[in-house]
Design a protein around this motif. Structure first.
Motif, mmCIF file in Angstrom:
data_model
loop_
_atom_site.group_PDB
_atom_site.id
_atom_site.type_symbol
_atom_site.label_atom_id
_atom_site.label_comp_id
_atom_site.label_asym_id
_atom_site.label_seq_id
_atom_site.Cartn_x
_atom_site.Cartn_y
_atom_site.Cartn_z
ATOM 1 N N UNK A 197 10.722 3.393 -9.353
ATOM 2 C CA UNK A 197 9.432 2.717 -9.379
ATOM 3 C C UNK A 197 9.615 1.295 -8.897
ATOM 4 N N UNK A 198 8.628 0.844 -8.126
ATOM 5 C CA UNK A 198 8.770 -0.427 -7.442
ATOM 6 C C UNK A 198 7.593 -1.312 -7.784
ATOM 7 N N UNK A 199 7.855 -2.552 -8.050
ATOM 8 C CA UNK A 199 6.760 -3.489 -8.318
ATOM 9 C C UNK A 199 6.907 -4.714 -7.455
ATOM 10 N N UNK A 200 5.857 -5.037 -6.751
ATOM 11 C CA UNK A 200 5.884 -6.233 -5.930
ATOM 12 C C UNK A 200 4.935 -7.250 -6.542
ATOM 13 N N UNK A 209 15.958 2.755 -1.417
ATOM 14 C CA UNK A 209 14.685 2.054 -1.541
ATOM 15 C C UNK A 209 14.810 0.589 -1.134
ATOM 16 N N UNK A 210 15.890 -0.055 -1.570
ATOM 17 C CA UNK A 210 16.089 -1.468 -1.237
ATOM 18 C C UNK A 210 16.291 -1.631 0.269
ATOM 19 N N UNK A 223 0.786 -1.246 0.000
ATOM 20 C CA UNK A 223 0.000 0.000 0.000
ATOM 21 C C UNK A 223 0.816 1.294 0.000
ATOM 22 N N UNK A 224 1.955 1.306 0.703
ATOM 23 C CA UNK A 224 2.716 2.563 0.785
ATOM 24 C C UNK A 224 3.546 2.775 -0.466
ATOM 25 N N UNK A 225 3.322 3.908 -1.095
ATOM 26 C CA UNK A 225 4.017 4.185 -2.347
ATOM 27 C C UNK A 225 5.397 4.774 -2.112
ATOM 28 N N UNK A 226 6.230 4.683 -3.109
ATOM 29 C CA UNK A 226 7.543 5.335 -3.048
ATOM 30 C C UNK A 226 7.324 6.844 -3.017
ATOM 31 N N UNK A 263 10.555 -8.526 -6.387
ATOM 32 C CA UNK A 263 10.474 -7.083 -6.429
ATOM 33 C C UNK A 263 11.547 -6.575 -7.362
ATOM 34 N N UNK A 264 11.227 -5.603 -8.154
ATOM 35 C CA UNK A 264 12.302 -4.968 -8.901
ATOM 36 C C UNK A 264 12.075 -3.478 -9.042
ATOM 37 N N UNK A 265 13.164 -2.728 -9.088
ATOM 38 C CA UNK A 265 13.019 -1.270 -9.106
ATOM 39 C C UNK A 265 14.006 -0.652 -10.094
#
Lengths: 89, 254
Positions: A46-49, A70-71, A36-39, A58-60
């Motif tokens: 940009x982050x995708x789970x 972020x990581x 739910x919590x955005x970057x 996950x990759x960003x």
């Protein structure tokens, strides 16, 4: 856990992280707790789970410095989820 | 504030899923108001919400807690805490409590700016002014730290009482509820009490057990929300530091 540069897009930094869970249930719970919590919108990232089987991956993208921050925070949050599961699951 | 919020949110989401329980996102200020209403049994009060991070005068109307007036810069608690630091007052148990105790022994009122702007208040100018006055007057022995504590409290509390009274007059309200950390200051309660007595209104306040931030107040507001049929979907449970009191639809009151 494998951090690797990937095909698509510009000079930006890309990475992915595979996190194994004991079962798809735990992986799904972790996904719903962490997504739910955005970057921060200031951005550059940009982050995708996603869940595939029992793995939360996950990759960003973008600049290395922002990627590191972020990581790091992702790993902190992930640890919090795992500890919560151990205590209350 | 981001880190504590995100920590609690992540644990709450995880626990909610592990136990199969619904999740509710609660506005901090609504927590204070509902806790205050529960403890004091105030029915429909004009609320003065005073803490280290917020200063607002609030009244309920048509499904919202509406903000009638607020600080345009720093919160009143922030002003008191920073002043305490300037004149090196102890943090044990809290700077506000120690200012309150010193103020009781103040003898001389040092005139400070009085900054009510319509329904709003401002504290940053008062803080700068008293910082400078403290440095000058204390070294020249023109006043004591006690005098400054007394003067600061009298000034900022008078401003708060004024805007609260104006909101009451506007709404025709006969009840005042003080919530938030600064709300346990007995001098503030006393000054508000005098105003209420003059208007034939009733003052509701709680002691530090309920004034100061606590988990029970979040639970109480969450319980009211849940009883009226609200739940927060996991994907909507993102955290924010900019969540104003009047953004919440009050579904649990008429």
């Amino acid at each position: 856990m494998a951090a690797n540069g990937e095909e698509n897009s510009e000079p930006g930094k890309l990475g992915s992280l595979d996190v194994p869970f004991p079962s798809p249930r735990e992986a799904t719970i972790a996904l719903s707790s962490l997504s739910p919590d955005r970057e921060p919108r200031r951005g550059g990232i940009s982050k995708h789970l996603s869940v595939s089987g029992s793995t939360l991956s996950r990759w960003s993208a973008d600049e290395a410095r922002i990627l590191r921050v972020s990581v790091c925070s992702f790993l902190d949050h992930l640890q919090l989820v795992v500890e919560t599961m151990e205590k209350f699951g | 504030m981001g880190a504590p919020l995100v920590t609690v949110a992540i644990v709450a989401r995880t626990v909610a899923q592990l136990w199969g329980k619904p999740l509710l996102g609660v506005n901090h200020c609504i927590g204070h108001i509902e806790m205050g209403r529960l403890i004091t049994k105030a029915n429909n009060p004009t609320v003065l919400y005073v803490s280290g991070g917020n200063t607002q005068v609030i009244a309920y109307s048509q499904r919202r807690y509406r903000i009638f007036g607020e600080t345009i810069d720093i919160a009143v608690g922030n002003c008191l805490d920073r002043f305490a630091r300037v004149i090196k007052i102890s943090n044990d148990p809290s700077p506000g409590y120690n200012i309150e105790q010193l103020a009781k022994r103040g003898k001389r009122y040092v005139e400070l700016p009085y900054t009510v702007k319509g329904m709003d208040v401002s504290f940053s100018g008062i803080l700068s002014y008293i910082e400078e006055a403290a440095n000058k007057m204390l070294s020249a022995d023109q006043c004591t730290p006690e005098d400054l504590c007394f003067s600061l409290q009298e000034t900022v509390f008078a401003m708060l009482v004024e805007i609260t009274e104006r909101a009451m007059a506007h709404c025709g309200s006969q009840e005042v509820l003080i919530v938030g950390g600064v709300g346990c200051n007995l001098r503030l309660q006393e000054m508000m009490g005098v105003m209420c007595q003059e208007r034939g209104a009733k003052l509701f306040a709680t002691n530090e057990r309920f004034c100061i931030d606590n988990g029970a107040m979040i639970a109480q507001a969450g319980w009211e929300m849940f009883r009226s049929g609200q739940v927060t979907q996991l994907e909507d449970s993102w955290i924010t530091q900019r969540y104003r009191t009047d953004e919440v639809e009050v579904t649990w009151r008429d």
